[in-house]
Each structure stands twice: as structure tokens, then as C-alpha cells.
Design a protein around this motif. Structure first.
Motif, short mmCIF file in Angstrom:
data_model
loop_
_atom_site.label_atom_id
_atom_site.label_comp_id
_atom_site.label_asym_id
_atom_site.label_seq_id
_atom_site.Cartn_x
_atom_site.Cartn_y
_atom_site.Cartn_z
N MET A 20 0.83 -1.21 0.00
CA MET A 20 0.00 0.00 0.00
C MET A 20 0.86 1.26 0.00
O MET A 20 0.54 2.24 -0.67
N ARG A 21 1.97 1.23 0.73
CA ARG A 21 2.87 2.39 0.76
C ARG A 21 3.48 2.63 -0.62
O ARG A 21 3.55 3.77 -1.09
N ALA A 24 0.83 4.03 -3.04
CA ALA A 24 0.58 5.46 -2.80
C ALA A 24 1.69 6.32 -3.39
O ALA A 24 1.42 7.38 -3.98
N GLU A 25 2.93 5.87 -3.24
CA GLU A 25 4.05 6.63 -3.80
C GLU A 25 3.99 6.65 -5.33
O GLU A 25 4.24 7.68 -5.96
N LYS A 27 1.30 6.41 -7.16
CA LYS A 27 0.18 7.29 -7.54
C LYS A 27 0.63 8.75 -7.46
O LYS A 27 0.35 9.55 -8.34
N ARG A 28 1.37 9.08 -6.40
CA ARG A 28 1.87 10.44 -6.23
C ARG A 28 2.78 10.83 -7.40
O ARG A 28 2.76 11.96 -7.88
#
Length: 77
Positions: A20-21, A24-25, A27-28
Motif C-alpha cells: 500500500m505504501r 501510494a508513492e 500514484k503520487r
């Protein structure tokens, strides 16, 4: 997205939170990826995998390194 004939690459994790981390990175950073259940023929890891196009592998590895996520990378055959 690659055409259906191009195999995916999966990042496999020890923990779901690592997956998940990293997602998220990515996606950023604007890198396309999909969190999905780990295909059982690839591993019996934590159960969560990140699927992405082969041409994005360098970007995924760089993002993983930047957020200190260890992953095993497997190309689907």
C-alpha cells in the motif's frame, strides 16, 4: 497500458502495508499500477501484489527504494 499480449510485472511484498505504501508513492508520481491479490502461481506472500507494465519497472523500483519498501519482482509468463 500494454496490449493484452504483453505480460505484466508483479511486485510481491512481505507485508500488505509495504504494498500500500508503494502504491501510494507511485500514484503520487503518476505511475500507473494496480493493487491486486497475489496470483497463487507466483507466490504465497502476504496476499497483496502490485501489478504494472514492464516498461514501468525502473520507475517502480526507484519509487520502492525511495520509500524503503523491499519487493520481489516477477514477470508473468
Amino acid at each position: 497500458m500494454p496490449p493484452p499480449s504483453v505480460p505484466w510485472v508483479y511486485a510481491l511484498f512481505v507485508t500488505a502495508s509495504d504494498g500500500m505504501r508503494l502504491a501510494a508513492e507511485l500514484k503520487r508520481r503518476g505511475t500507473t499500477c494496480t493493487l491486486c491479490p497475489t496470483p497463487r502461481h507466483l507466490s504465497r506472500s502476504c496476499g497483496l501484489a502490485l501489478r504494472f507494465a514492464p516498461e514501468d519497472e525502473a520507475a517502480v523500483r526507484a519509487a520502492a527504494s525511495s520509500v524503503a519498501v523491499e519487493a520481489r519482482y516477477v514477470r508473468e509468463k
